[in-house]
Design an enzyme around this catalytic site. Structure first.
Site, short mmCIF file in Angstrom:
data_model
loop_
_atom_site.label_atom_id
_atom_site.label_comp_id
_atom_site.label_asym_id
_atom_site.label_seq_id
_atom_site.Cartn_x
_atom_site.Cartn_y
_atom_site.Cartn_z
N GLU A 169 41.07 51.12 24.11
CA GLU A 169 41.79 51.88 23.08
C GLU A 169 41.07 53.16 22.66
O GLU A 169 41.68 54.07 22.13
CB GLU A 169 42.01 50.99 21.85
CG GLU A 169 42.84 49.76 22.20
CD GLU A 169 42.95 48.79 21.05
OE1 GLU A 169 44.05 48.30 20.78
OE2 GLU A 169 41.92 48.51 20.41
N GLY A 182 38.73 41.98 24.39
CA GLY A 182 38.76 40.95 25.44
C GLY A 182 37.54 40.93 26.32
O GLY A 182 36.89 39.89 26.47
N ALA A 183 37.19 42.05 26.88
CA ALA A 183 36.08 42.08 27.84
C ALA A 183 34.78 41.65 27.18
O ALA A 183 34.03 40.84 27.70
CB ALA A 183 35.95 43.48 28.43
N LEU A 203 30.70 47.60 32.00
CA LEU A 203 30.75 46.38 32.81
C LEU A 203 31.23 46.67 34.23
O LEU A 203 30.80 46.03 35.19
CB LEU A 203 31.66 45.35 32.14
CG LEU A 203 31.26 44.98 30.70
CD1 LEU A 203 32.31 44.08 30.07
CD2 LEU A 203 29.88 44.31 30.67
N THR A 240 44.02 45.16 33.30
CA THR A 240 42.84 45.88 32.84
C THR A 240 41.62 45.66 33.70
O THR A 240 40.75 46.51 33.76
CB THR A 240 42.51 45.42 31.42
OG1 THR A 240 42.62 43.99 31.40
CG2 THR A 240 43.47 46.00 30.42
N THR A 283 37.01 50.15 36.55
CA THR A 283 38.08 49.69 35.64
C THR A 283 37.92 50.36 34.28
O THR A 283 38.92 50.63 33.61
CB THR A 283 38.09 48.16 35.51
OG1 THR A 283 36.80 47.72 35.07
CG2 THR A 283 38.43 47.50 36.84
N ILE A 342 45.70 41.86 31.74
CA ILE A 342 46.97 42.57 31.55
C ILE A 342 46.96 43.87 32.36
O ILE A 342 47.55 44.88 31.98
CB ILE A 342 47.24 42.82 30.06
CG1 ILE A 342 46.12 43.62 29.40
CG2 ILE A 342 47.40 41.51 29.34
CD1 ILE A 342 46.44 44.03 27.94
#
Ligand SMILES: Cc1cc2nc3c(=O)[nH]c(=O)nc-3n(C[C@H](O)[C@H](O)[C@H](O)COP(=O)(O)OP(=O)(O)OC[C@H]3O[C@@H](n4cnc5c(N)ncnc54)[C@H](O)[C@@H]3O)c2cc1C
Ligand code: SF4
Lengths: 740, 324
Positions: free
Chosen positions: A700, A519-520, A624, A478, A628, A476
């Site tokens: 977040e 997600g990640a 990671l 990200t 980003t 999205i």
């Protein structure tokens, strides 16, 4: 390969205990680097096709029609005129149109209530025409008659207020502890409702072929969206495919299937031709789920040394009747600080404003504003430095359940951040005047609960020695493409260009999707496991133990053998990874931590606030992709500026409608509102309890507490304590001190 | 959007013939198109004036004559404007965004419609959009609405920054109509809402704005202060355009105009009259007293009364410091 074909091998893991730090033993050196998004060039050159850019032959366009009452029933829609207009193909009203988007992870259709109307702006019909202009003109021409009912729209005075049992708790003797406290404060904060304001509006293109629906959509969690869409259309999931390879921002607003998707799919089925429905910007504001407004009463008490003995966080939020979600305001408060006498109450006013749902960091984004400003008020009242007060009130185990914390970098972030920011330059309130501006500094803790979700991913080692990663994960904006590339490349010893990532297709293995900052780590863990399986397969071929295998730059080395990956017999080899949350989620309090520092100027005449600089420092376990991850922090801190100073959905007090439903009047921060931002990620942290890749969410965390640091800086600058966010000039001006 | 006829005028006379028959002028389109998409404005015919050649800035009578098609960007950076009318340059640059200013024209800016949220929502009562339906803002969300010159029929503000500076500068509007051309002082150009809030200016059918003229540069220090809800790209909550002559730390004379407060860029001789002979801050207080004696808040916008006073103070302070 499709879903029902089984992979050559599967590696499953339920996260019941800490896993070895396998990634630290790898040698490709790709993970954690500042790899640019592999799909970035496609996006900036316009070649990445977003949902509304799919233009199948014979495409018709639909425009949604909104309700212009707050509550009641549509008694009649006069669509004869519209149907007679040029190009108009059909008008749909009633089932299966949905009232609002599904809540995140609902997995079932959102409420289908037509002809009832439950909020001003609710979609009540879809007009389809050959072109967008025709459909819009027809939609605007329709006369709708209603049977109107009275509706409550103000949270403070709502007559129906739910108190979800699981969200109330009372431990010890709060009142007694407050009475006996050396210092106690009792303050009430309010935060305004927000909208997600993603750049790409909600858009769907629906196409049916042989009874199967393909929907190009803009969605965050395809496996749930599939179930929601199928349920709304009363059909089997097997006959639905959702494609969302590129999503122009979601921030929670695209977690659940939304009205435009159901409408497009239904119209396409009825008209037997592809239909596109894009929400106008005003519709995105009115028809998607917003972040609830909150009121939060915080009471804190401490002994003479500053040790907290009492903590209460009591809030009221709102939602439409029947919606299961309620903004979990105090989520971070439960475990951040001590205070053995504690009370939490949570009230949900049932009102008829547009529905509320998850918006970036539901809970902490607003709860941390009240808590962290209240902590600042306690620091002020006791005279203890705000950082010392926070550190002093961290406990060894969680106050409520006595659980151990997993990796918790809070104190480090507070102290390292303070040193980097120059916190020792802070003065008492209203003492630094620079020209016409009062200058001040503020700090706040950042915390965001961390969760991992079940995820499956498939990795294929191809005959040419490259890898293909496949999952229904979404990106999205990200960096999912980037980090999945990096995890696979690191594990398989491949440079980034030898890894291809295919995501955003519901026919691929089912991942967590994007949401909740999971997600990640969730999808990344599944990719990690799939690759771990491939490493075992390679080791086996070389007849060494996996621990003795080195993969680097496409070459496998084990024992005395060196072999190019492309030369292995038996390729392609397909491996699936499947991760599930387990006992660690119950045995530990797992969260990301950080600290925000802000320096602001407050104009001595007009009360305008300008953030001069801001520093966020975060501890999120393994990083990671530094680029980003930092970008996530920047975006989140900017939203923190918006929450602090500018962002507010304004509801009409009589009918609850959103009056500022465009980006001219709903003020997200612009460049000039955003100063130099420093986002720092601690280098060396790992959270072993979180997941097998020891990484936690970052999307977040960066917003949680950010606005509070600005609120605290405003107080430090000019001595005005604003308890109603956003802190627009009108809330500051009356209290401004005289100039020295 | 309703279907409409479209004509492109080659000169002003042709444009005027179209407007006489009820066509609406389109210039940059940055306001009109938005309103048409929402069906807030539903002209049956548009006349495009962008090929009428009215895009020049020339010196005239010691002042400046600005073609209606001069964009806000071009006007803001014009050397004479920057040097001799800096209040105008600053006001322009404080408005909208670079992209919008590149498209927005001088005449269009003067005639942009209010930003009252209910004006933009066709499902709300609004006397300005639909005479006789009422005013939803009166008891609604009226943060952006006015405290001066409003009426019970409409409390909307005029949103322009440029017009506020032009008001302080004493600009005139040149209009070509069916009966020839005329020049109207900006002071007389806008109308107060009264019971006809849909009539905003003195323009009549057949009228086209051709130029705005500025008199010779005024003596004194010029400044524009705009307070808004974010640092850029937001309409004024309150703005002050000020042109003030100081002597020995005292105000000799001044002209003040205000944005964000009223249905038109606001300026009165009575406010200017109290400035003389006072220290800058005393002048600001006295001007605020004169300006705000009849100000009336409507709830959300009550704060504008205090904010106007403080913005005035800020403007006076900045001006006096900058000329010191
Ligand atoms: C998001 C946004 C933010 C903005 N922020 C600001 C701001 O902060 N400050 C500010 O001052 N402005 C702001 N603006 C408004 C902007 O300045 C106006 O939209 C612009 O100046 C209008 O000029 P235009 O040429 O595009 O007018 P158009 O949209 O073409 O026309 C506007 C009106 O003027 C009429 N008209 C135009 N030219 C003539 C003429 N020669 N004779 C007769 N009638 C004519 C048209 O019929 C129409 O009614 C903003 C606009 C937007 C969209
Ligand atoms: S203030 Fe004027 S523009 Fe706003 S709703 Fe009332 S009448 Fe309409």
């Amino acid at each position: 390969m499709s879903l029902d074909q089984s992979p050559d091998q599967t590696t499953e893991l339920t996260m019941d205990k800490a896993q070895p730090r396998l990634l630290d033993a790898m040698s490709q050196g790709l993970l954690g680097t500042r790899l640019s998004r592999p799909e970035g060039a496609l996006k900036v050159t316009g070649r990445a096709a977003y949902a509304a850019e799919h233009l199948p032959d014979n495409l018709a366009t639909g425009v949604l029609v909104r309700a212009t009452i707050t509550k009641g029933k549509v008694s009649h829609i006069d669509s004869d005129g519209a149907k007679a207009m040029k190009g108009v193909l059909a008008v749909f009203n009633g089932d299966p149109l949905v009232r609002n988007p599904a809540q995140g992870q609902a997995g079932e259709a959102p409420a289908q209530v037509l002809p009832e109307v439950h909020y001003f702006g609710q979609p009540i019909a879809l007009v389809v025409a050959s072109t967008f202009e025709q459909a819009r003109a027809a939609a605007q021409s329709m006369t709708v008659t209603y049977e109107e009912e009275d509706a409550e729209v103000e949270p403070a005075t709502a007559s129906t207020v739910d108190k979800p049992k699981k969200s109330q708790s009372d431990t010890g003797d709060l009142e007694g502890a407050l009475r006996d406290a050396a210092t106690a404060i009792d303050v009430t904060y309010a935060t305004a409702p927000h909208t997600s304001a993603a750049m790409e509006p909600h858009a769907s293109v629906a196409e049916w072929k042989d009874g199967r629906l393909t929907l190009h959509g803009s969605y965050q969690m395809l496996k749930h969206n599939l179930a929601e869409l199928a349920d709304a259309l009363d059909m089997s999931e097997d006959n639905v495919r959702i494609l969302a390879p590129y999503v122009g921002g979601g921030f929670g607003s695209k977690l659940g299937i939304a009205p435009e998707a159901v409408a497009a799919a239904h119209a396409a089925r009825e008209l037997k031709r592809p239909v596109r429905v894009v929400m106008g910007r005003d519709q995105v504001f009115q028809m998607t789920l917003r972040r609830s407004e909150t009121t939060q009463r915080i009471r804190l008490g401490c002994d003479a040394s500053g040790r907290m003995t009492a903590l209460a966080h009591e809030d009221r939020v709102s939602n439409l009747p029947g919606e299961a979600f309620s903004e979990p305001v105090a989520q971070g408060t439960h475990f951040l600080y001590g205070g053995e006498n504690r009370r939490f109450t949570h009230e949900v006013a049932r009102i008829h404003r547009p529905g509320t749902g998850s918006v970036r960091a539901p809970g902490e984004a607003v709860g941390m504003i009240a808590l962290e400003c209240a902590m600042d008020e306690l620091a002020e009242a006791t005279g203890i430095d705000p950082i010392e007060l926070r550190v002093m009130n961290m406990r060894e185990t969680t106050p409520a359940d006595g659980l151990p914390y997993s990796e918790r970098g809070l104190e480090r972030c507070l102290r390292e951040g303070a040193a980097r920011f120059g916190w020792d330059g802070r003065r008492p309130a209203a003492q630094r005047l620079d020209g016409d501006w009062w200058i001040g500094m503020g700090v706040a803790s950042a915390v965001r609960t961390n969760q991992m979700e079940e995820s499956v991913a498939r990795v294929t080692l191809q005959s040419d020695g490259t890898a293909l990663v496949e999952t229904d994960m979404t990106d999205i904006g990200t960096g999912s493409y980037a980090i999945l590339t990096q995890i696979a490349g690191e594990m398989l010893g491949l440079p980034a260009k030898k890894v291809r990532v295919r995501i955003g297709d519901s026919d691929l293995p089912k991942s967590s999707g994007s949401g909740g900052s999971f997600g990640a780590q969730s999808c990344g863990s599944a990719v990690f496991l799939a690759c771990k399986g491939l490493r075992e397969w390679i080791a086996d071929k070389l007849d060494v133990s996996p621990a003795d295998l080195t993969l680097r730059d496409g070459v496998a080395t084990g024992g005395n053998v060196q072999m190019s990956l492309a030369d292995f017999a038996g390729l392609p080899q397909t491996s699936e990874g499947h991760v599930k949350p387990g006992d660690t989620a119950d045995d530990f309090a797992i969260a990301g931590y950080g600290a925000h520092f802000a320096e602001v100027g407050v104009h001595a005449d007009t009360g305008e606030v300008r953030v001069r600089r801001m520093l966020g420092i975060f501890s999120i376990g393994r990083v990671l992709n530094r680029l980003t991850a930092e970008s996530q922090c920047h975006g989140a801190m900017i939203w923190g500026i918006g929450s602090a100073l500018t962002e507010e959905l304004m509801h009409d007090p009589r009918d609850g409608r959103i009056v500022n439903h465009n980006l001219a009047e709903y003020h997200v921060p612009v460049h000039l509102d955003v100063p130099q931002l420093d986002a720092i990620l601690l280098e060396d942290t790992r959270d072993d309890q979180a997941n097998p890749i020891q990484a936690k969410g970052i999307g977040e965390l960066g917003i949680s507490g950010a606005a509070a640091s600005i609120g605290n800086a405003v107080f430090n600058a000019c001595g005005v304590r604003v308890r109603d966010f956003p802190m627009t000039p009108d809330k500051i001006i009356a209290g401004l001190p005289d100039r020295p | 959007m309703k279907p409409f006829d479209y004509a492109r005028a080659g000169d002003v006379a042709e444009a005027s013939r179209h407007t006489a028959k009820g066509a609406t002028v389109i210039a940059g389109g940055t306001n009109l198109l938005d309103l048409m998409k929402l069906q807030v404005m539903t002209p049956s015919a548009l006349v495009d004036i962008t090929r009428t050649g009215l895009d020049g800035i020339e010196e005239s009578n010691g002042g400046l004559r600005i073609g209606t098609l001069v964009t806000n960007s071009d006007l803001a950076v014009h050397p004479i404007v920057r040097k001799s009318y800096p209040v105008l340059s600053r006001a322009l640059l404080s408005g909208a965004t670079g992209q919008l200013r590149n498209k927005a024209t001088t005449g269009g800016n003067l005639l942009q419609r209010t930003r009252c949220p209910y004006f933009y929502d066709t499902a709300a009562a609004c006397n300005k959009r639909e005479p006789g339906t009422g005013c939803a803002a009166l008891e609604g969300r009226n943060r952006v609405c006015g405290i001066l010159g409003t009426s019970p029929h409409c409390i909307a503000t005029h949103p322009s920054d440029m017009a506020v500076a032009m008001m302080a500068l004493g600009a005139q509007v040149e209009i070509e109509g069916l009966n020839g051309t005329r020049a109207v002082p900006l002071d007389d150009f806008y109308r107060l809402p009264g019971d006809t809030p849909h009539i905003e200016t003195c323009l009549e059918e057949g009228d086209v704005i051709t130029h705005v003229t500025l008199p010779a540069p005024p003596e004194g220090t010029q400044g524009y202060v705009k307070v808004r809800d974010r640092a850029s790209y937001a309409f004024a909550l309150v703005s002050v355009a000020a042109i003030v002559r100081f002597d020995g730390g005292r105000v000799v004379s001044g002209r003040l105009a205000f944005g964000g407060l009223a249905p038109r860029p606001w300026r009165t001789d009575a406010v200017d009259a109290v400035l003389e002979g006072k220290s800058p801050l005393d002048a600001a207080e006295a001007a605020a007293d004169a300006l705000l004696s009849e100000a009336e808040g409507h709830g959300d916008n009550d704060f504008k009364i205090l904010l106007a006073r403080r913005t005035l103070r800020r403007a006076m302070r900045e001006l006096s410091e900058s000329q010191a």
